[in-house]
Motif scaffolding. Structure first.
Motif, PDB file in Angstrom:
ATOM      1  N   TYR A   1     -22.774  13.428 -24.285  1.00  0.00           N
ATOM      2  CA  TYR A   1     -23.065  14.538 -23.096  1.00  0.00           C
ATOM      3  C   TYR A   1     -22.882  16.046 -23.661  1.00  0.00           C
ATOM      4  O   TYR A   1     -23.783  16.772 -23.471  1.00  0.00           O
ATOM      5  N   ASN A   2     -21.982  16.381 -24.300  1.00  0.00           N
ATOM      6  CA  ASN A   2     -21.477  17.709 -24.801  1.00  0.00           C
ATOM      7  C   ASN A   2     -22.609  18.229 -25.791  1.00  0.00           C
ATOM      8  O   ASN A   2     -22.895  19.483 -26.027  1.00  0.00           O
ATOM      9  N   PHE A   3     -23.257  17.356 -26.499  1.00  0.00           N
ATOM     10  CA  PHE A   3     -24.496  17.632 -27.412  1.00  0.00           C
ATOM     11  C   PHE A   3     -25.510  18.494 -26.599  1.00  0.00           C
ATOM     12  O   PHE A   3     -25.934  19.716 -26.832  1.00  0.00           O
ATOM     13  N   GLY A   4     -25.821  17.868 -25.413  1.00  0.00           N
ATOM     14  CA  GLY A   4     -26.833  18.324 -24.638  1.00  0.00           C
ATOM     15  C   GLY A   4     -26.369  19.576 -23.828  1.00  0.00           C
ATOM     16  O   GLY A   4     -26.911  20.552 -23.699  1.00  0.00           O
TER      17      GLY A   4
ATOM     18  N   ALA B   1     -29.316  14.047 -22.766  1.00  0.00           N
ATOM     19  CA  ALA B   1     -30.284  14.536 -21.878  1.00  0.00           C
ATOM     20  C   ALA B   1     -29.751  14.691 -20.433  1.00  0.00           C
ATOM     21  O   ALA B   1     -29.901  15.921 -19.807  1.00  0.00           O
ATOM     22  N   ARG B   2     -28.675  14.011 -19.936  1.00  0.00           N
ATOM     23  CA  ARG B   2     -27.849  14.133 -18.867  1.00  0.00           C
ATOM     24  C   ARG B   2     -27.271  15.740 -19.008  1.00  0.00           C
ATOM     25  O   ARG B   2     -27.098  16.327 -18.175  1.00  0.00           O
ATOM     26  N   GLY B   3     -26.320  15.795 -20.053  1.00  0.00           N
ATOM     27  CA  GLY B   3     -25.608  16.913 -20.454  1.00  0.00           C
ATOM     28  C   GLY B   3     -26.472  18.172 -20.526  1.00  0.00           C
ATOM     29  O   GLY B   3     -26.353  19.044 -19.816  1.00  0.00           O
ATOM     30  N   ALA B   4     -27.750  18.074 -21.038  1.00  0.00           N
ATOM     31  CA  ALA B   4     -28.816  19.199 -21.034  1.00  0.00           C
ATOM     32  C   ALA B   4     -29.376  19.432 -19.859  1.00  0.00           C
ATOM     33  O   ALA B   4     -29.348  20.607 -19.405  1.00  0.00           O
TER      34      ALA B   4
ATOM     35  N   ARG C   1     -35.331  24.774 -15.274  1.00  0.00           N
ATOM     36  CA  ARG C   1     -35.758  23.493 -15.348  1.00  0.00           C
ATOM     37  C   ARG C   1     -35.945  23.012 -16.678  1.00  0.00           C
ATOM     38  O   ARG C   1     -36.092  23.429 -17.664  1.00  0.00           O
ATOM     39  N   LEU C   2     -36.062  21.702 -16.716  1.00  0.00           N
ATOM     40  CA  LEU C   2     -35.892  20.916 -17.973  1.00  0.00           C
ATOM     41  C   LEU C   2     -37.123  20.114 -18.179  1.00  0.00           C
ATOM     42  O   LEU C   2     -37.122  19.228 -17.409  1.00  0.00           O
ATOM     43  N   LEU C   3     -37.922  20.102 -19.349  1.00  0.00           N
ATOM     44  CA  LEU C   3     -38.984  19.401 -19.474  1.00  0.00           C
ATOM     45  C   LEU C   3     -38.338  18.428 -20.551  1.00  0.00           C
ATOM     46  O   LEU C   3     -37.806  18.833 -21.585  1.00  0.00           O
ATOM     47  N   LEU C   4     -38.482  16.926 -20.603  1.00  0.00           N
ATOM     48  CA  LEU C   4     -37.977  16.201 -21.328  1.00  0.00           C
ATOM     49  C   LEU C   4     -39.243  15.262 -22.324  1.00  0.00           C
ATOM     50  O   LEU C   4     -40.187  14.890 -21.844  1.00  0.00           O
ATOM     51  N   SER C   5     -39.176  15.455 -23.600  1.00  0.00           N
ATOM     52  CA  SER C   5     -40.209  14.805 -24.621  1.00  0.00           C
ATOM     53  C   SER C   5     -39.430  14.078 -25.408  1.00  0.00           C
ATOM     54  O   SER C   5     -38.442  14.115 -25.891  1.00  0.00           O
TER      55      SER C   5
END
Length: 336
Positions: A296-299, A78-81, A91-95
């Motif tokens: 982190y890199n995944f996101g 989530a941090r990377g994304a 902007r990023l919505l987290l679910s």
């Protein structure tokens, strides 16, 4: 994407009538309402709330849909994304689906309704194919991370489960272990299947006969490993494992806790290795030997691929990024 005009045409009513049904506003006969609602259900229409208020082609909002925010792996994802999205002006919505297909389906419908530009998603399992087809039908770009779904052609950012498993097993074998148990995730999740495939192949290549009695599948997030561990410890000494490969960090932590409750020492009596690093636990000793994935890199890379799709800059062929893990040898697997 199905629109109110499609609904209106099939129901032989005006678009305004459909809008009133969708928004539950204005006077309308019960008979007409039921007819329109029936067609809405037939066409699987999902209202696009953003389209009602925005005239721009893009909302500049992306969604990150993950399976378990309490897992430190996904926290780092989530941090990377978020960092990459902000860098690119989104902007990023987290679910959080909690590994639930039903909850995932609800979020997918909500995200479509909200008018997000694209979705970065760790699918709950193979059954997520239905939800991904819903995104495709509604022309919402998406990228999958950590897990893949058979039959879905899309951009992927995944870890190298096979080689991570191989390296951990080879380490255990070098330590003299030949009876190695596998406490794996659910068989309907791609990472669990890849780790199981590697488990059997690496043991075979090492000349070790794999014992099905030493393998099990449990949830990646539920604390249900105690029964499995108890069964392993209760096996006759000739068949009892001397090492356990846990498919992820949660399973590993719960496995060690169960071993302690059963007065089995780690690593003196039982070695333990796993995928992904848990959060530091002050009184937790020994530290785990593991395959640390670059979460982190995944996101970060997933959002980069997603924005390329959203903005139409991606290549014609879907991209597949495989991130290798780092093997970290700690006390939990070392012979004393």
């Amino acid at each position: 994407m199905v629109t109110i005009y499609d609904i209106a045409k099939k129901a032989n009513v005006s678009p305004m009538t459909v809008s009133r049904v969708v928004n539950n506003s204005g006077k309308i006969s019960e008979k007409t309402r039921e007819k329109v609602e029936k067609i809405i259900k037939e066409l699987n229409y999902i209202p696009n709330n953003a389209a009602r208020s925005l005239t721009l082609k893009q909302s500049k909002i992306l969604s990150l849909l993950i399976t378990d925010i309490t897992n430190p792996f996904y926290t780092k994802v989530a941090r990377g994304a978020e960092d990459k999205a902000k860098q690119m002006g989104y902007r990023l919505l987290l679910s959080n689906s909690d590994e639930s297909l039903e909850k995932e389906s609800e979020y997918v419908d909500m995200l479509i309704s909200s008018g997000v530009d694209g979705v970065l998603m760790a699918p709950a399992g193979d059954e997520s194919k239905k939800n991904l087809k819903t995104l495709i039908k509604n022309k919402i770009p998406f990228v999958l991370i950590d897990r893949q779904v058979n039959g879905i052609d899309c951009d992927l950012v995944i870890g190298d489960s096979y080689h991570g498993t191989r390296q951990l097993l080879e380490h255990l074998i070098k330590q003299g272990h030949s009876k190695i148990a596998l406490i794996n995730g659910p068989a309907n999740i791609s990472t669990a299947r890849e780790r199981e495939k590697a488990y059997f192949e690496i043991l075979r290549l090492a000349g070790i006969e794999a014992n099905k009695q030493l393998t099990s599948n449990i949830s990646y997030r539920q604390n249900d490993s105690h029964k499995v561990v108890k069964n392993l410890i209760s096996l006759p000494e000739s068949k009892r494992p001397t090492a356990i490969f846990a498919a992820n960090n949660f399973i590993a932590i719960n496995t060690i806790k169960s071993l302690r409750q059963l007065n089995v020492r780690v690593p003196e009596d039982m070695a333990v290795v796993c995928f992904d690093d848990p959060d530091p636990i002050p009184d937790f000793n020994p530290f785990l030997t593991l395959a640390a994935q670059p979460a982190y890199n995944f996101g970060y890379m997933g959002i980069q691929l997603l924005i390329e799709r959203v903005e139409g800059n991606g290549p014609a062929e879907k991209q597949r990024v495989i991130l290798p893990p780092e093997i970290i040898i700690r006390n939990s697997s070392m012979r004393k």
